[in-house]
Motif scaffolding. Structure first.
Motif, PDB file in Angstrom:
ATOM      1  N   CYS A  12      37.444  45.806  30.998  1.00 21.45           N
ATOM      2  CA  CYS A  12      38.284  45.212  31.532  1.00 21.45           C
ATOM      3  C   CYS A  12      38.787  44.036  30.838  1.00 21.45           C
ATOM      4  O   CYS A  12      39.914  43.645  30.904  1.00 21.45           O
ATOM      5  N   ASP A 197      39.060  40.448  39.315  1.00 19.43           N
ATOM      6  CA  ASP A 197      40.551  40.857  39.783  1.00 19.43           C
ATOM      7  C   ASP A 197      41.298  40.238  38.762  1.00 19.43           C
ATOM      8  O   ASP A 197      42.550  40.567  38.527  1.00 19.43           O
ATOM      9  N   ARG A 212      53.250  33.551  35.271  1.00 18.65           N
ATOM     10  CA  ARG A 212      53.334  34.934  34.920  1.00 18.65           C
ATOM     11  C   ARG A 212      54.236  35.411  36.053  1.00 18.65           C
ATOM     12  O   ARG A 212      53.975  35.395  37.338  1.00 18.65           O
ATOM     13  N   ALA A 247      50.188  44.878  32.824  1.00 18.43           N
ATOM     14  CA  ALA A 247      49.257  45.942  32.679  1.00 18.43           C
ATOM     15  C   ALA A 247      48.966  47.099  33.603  1.00 18.43           C
ATOM     16  O   ALA A 247      49.016  46.575  34.761  1.00 18.43           O
ATOM     17  N   HIS A 250      46.715  46.760  36.818  1.00 16.93           N
ATOM     18  CA  HIS A 250      47.297  45.450  37.739  1.00 16.93           C
ATOM     19  C   HIS A 250      48.559  46.128  38.542  1.00 16.93           C
ATOM     20  O   HIS A 250      48.774  45.585  39.727  1.00 16.93           O
ATOM     21  N   SER A 262      55.355  39.903  42.131  1.00 16.33           N
ATOM     22  CA  SER A 262      54.136  38.748  42.184  1.00 16.33           C
ATOM     23  C   SER A 262      54.666  37.719  41.203  1.00 16.33           C
ATOM     24  O   SER A 262      55.038  37.891  39.993  1.00 16.33           O
ATOM     25  N   SER A 264      52.852  34.003  39.531  1.00 16.87           N
ATOM     26  CA  SER A 264      51.766  33.093  39.703  1.00 16.87           C
ATOM     27  C   SER A 264      51.960  31.940  38.638  1.00 16.87           C
ATOM     28  O   SER A 264      52.391  32.157  37.444  1.00 16.87           O
ATOM     29  N   HIS A 280      53.663  36.225  46.624  1.00 15.17           N
ATOM     30  CA  HIS A 280      53.837  37.954  46.856  1.00 15.17           C
ATOM     31  C   HIS A 280      54.975  38.359  47.496  1.00 15.17           C
ATOM     32  O   HIS A 280      55.391  37.471  48.505  1.00 15.17           O
TER      33      HIS A 280
END
Ligand code: BLA
Length: 511
Positions: A12, A197, A212, A247, A250, A262, A264, A280
């Protein structure tokens, strides 16, 4: 089993999120050589966004593709990336003028230009919203109040269904500490999420790029053409870009969560990634670049105010600790034994340090106040500390069961310890110890945090359910704050002076 899990977790952290070889479809990308002489790679959607066919663009010089004026702007941006983060340019496409936000940055030996189409009028109202937010911020004196206001503001301006403040703990697990919801959205307030996560390299990206933005995780990524640089076959690093494709793992994660958009933004406090503003939406939400920038600025000013609030709270504790140190001055010339010191001041110290017990161990004497382990255990603890902590720094744990001291401490009496060596010359055996008893807690995770490995790929797969999952946490005390370590260190040095003076006076009396 463990080794398999470790391998999956490592995989990961190696996930090459910065070089996906693709972008998200709401913009276009053009990569050039450093001298801006050749077009090396373009995104496959170039024609639909810029009106130029991919094959034609790859055969053109950047000057033809962009015009000389634009290239000059790109050069200016590259020279002062912090000053001209992005610019607005307009282009005639199929006879009509279209405005774009142009973001250019260096990536290895290449220059990348990202273009996001802009529709509608310039959002001048954002200036007012930002000014109002600054005014509102200065009135916030508590962290929780400020964070709640920030989530409400962002939801109002940007229209997400769920806006959260996600705070990291020292192991990079996290929890939602503030939230604003639209009607019908599920709450994650108070929910915990495991560190995996958001793997380390993904967290790292927030120091390169604070935002992001994934406006539509369900939209197919647009590949770069050719896939790698024709000159040296290298992959294009998109860390500094905004369009970087998402990715795949995700994408699955968000889909499992029922999230389509999403976004952030990093919350850096004192130079460290403290948390994220996480937003979200259940349907695509394309933010205008101006709004995105405004949100970034609003989060940043919120961070300044949070630092201020933190500094004020710390100052209150230091002030309180100083008051109890001042009282010690009266002891000078009296040279009390540890028992007397604890008897007179222990209760006060317990309050200041939110401790359930305190021990002062000097030489072969020790004394305690409040709830503390028995004398034999204290000897064991001091021996362990003398062996493992030889420096002058304070040491703390909020889960003694996980340290070498577990054998000496029953969580109900002592789950956490703050240990400060007393800096007395030639005496490595003196300690001020504060204990905290267990704070049993029911922790709610967003889905069972136990990792599941995909049998086919041997890889970790995101949880399928984010429904509340309860864990009873035992054996942990409230955490020790760094300001508490600082205050305890100050107190310990005062005590050291008193005790050393007492020893000297005893010595004098004997001579
Ligand atoms: C990315 N995971 C992310 C991001 C967040 C989270 C915020 C950044 C991208 C974004 O803003 O969407 C996680 N989002 C959360 C959490 C909350 C939230 C915790 O809103 C809580 C409120 N993910 C996994 C596993 C792996 C993984 C098992 O579940 C690894 C095998 C990886 N997460 C992963 C990767 C990314 C990511 C690779 C980067 C996605 C990208 O930027 O392209």
């Amino acid at each position: 089993d463990e080794p398999e899990l470790d391998a999956a977790l490592e995989a990961c952290e190696r996930e090459p999120v910065h070089i996906p070889g693709a972008i998200q479809p709401h913009g276009a990308l053009i990569a050039m050589d450093e001298q801006l002489q050749e077009v090396r790679q373009v995104s496959a959607n170039l024609e639909s966004i810029l009106g130029v066919r991919v094959a034609d663009a790859l055969a053109m010089t950047p000057e033809r593709l962009f015009t000389r004026r634009w290239l000059d702007q790109i050069r200016t941006q590259l020279e002062s990336p912090n000053r001209y983060g992005a610019m607005i340019v307009s282009l005639r496409i199929r006879g009509r003028s279209q405005r774009f936000r142009l973001l250019s940055y260096r990536s290895g030996a290449r220059v990348v230009a990202e273009l996001e189409p802009i529709s509608g009028n310039p959002e001048r109202w954002l200036f007012g919203a930002m000014a109002d937010w600054q005014t509102e911020l200065s009135g916030h004196t508590t962290r929780d109040g400020l964070l709640r206001a920030l989530t409400a503001l962002v939801r109002e301006l940007a229209g997400y269904d769920r806006v959260m403040i996600y705070r990291f703990d020292e192991d990079w697990n996290g929890s939602v500490v503030a939230e604003s919801l639209s009607a019908g959205a599920d709450s994650y307030l108070g929910h915990h999420f495991p560190a995996s996560d958001i793997p380390a390299q993904v967290r790292q990206l927030y120091s390169i790029k604070h935002v992001r933005d994934i406006p539509d995780a369900s939209a197919a990524a647009v590949p770069l053409v050719p896939e790698s640089d024709p000159a040296d076959d290298s992959a294009l690093d998109l860390s500094r870009g905004i369009l970087r494709a998402v990715a795949p793992i995700h994408v699955t994660y968000l889909a499992n969560m029922g999230v389509v958009a999403s976004m952030s933004i990093a919350l850096h406090l004192d130079g460290r990634l403290w948390g994220l503003l996480a937003c979200h939406a259940a349907s695509p939400n394309i933010l205008s670049p101006a709004l995105r920038d405004a949100l970034r600025a609003m989060v940043q000013t919120a961070c300044f105010q949070l630092e201020l609030i933190q500094a004020r709270d710390d100052a209150v504790l230091i002030q309180r600790a100083n008051e109890s140190r001042d009282v010690l001055v009266d002891e000078r010339g009296e040279f009390p034994e540890p028992e007397e010191l604890l008897e007179r001041h222990g209760k006060d110290w317990l309050q200041v340090f939110r401790a359930s017990g305190a021990v002062l161990a000097a030489g072969d004497q020790s004394a305690g106040v409040g709830t503390v382990p028995d004398a034999e255990s204290i000897n064991g603890i001091v021996a362990w500390l003398n062996k493992h902590r030889t420096g002058e720094l304070a040491w703390s744990s909020s889960e003694l069961g996980r340290t070498g001291l577990g054998a000496f401490c029953q969580p109900a009496r002592a789950a956490g310890l703050l240990a400060v060596p007393l800096p007395i010359r030639n005496a490595r055996h003196a300690w001020l110890l504060f204990f905290r008893s267990e704070k049993a807690e029911t922790r709610i995770w967003a889905g069972n945090p136990e990792k599941t490995i995909d049998r086919q790929t041997g890889r970790l797969s995101p949880r399928e359910s984010f429904a509340s999952w309860k864990e009873t946490v035992r054996g942990q005390s409230a955490r020790w704050l760094s300001v508490e370590l600082r205050a305890a260190t100050d107190l310990a040095s005062d005590l050291a002076v008193l005790i050393a003076a007492g020893e000297i006076s005893q010595l004098n009396q004997r001579l």
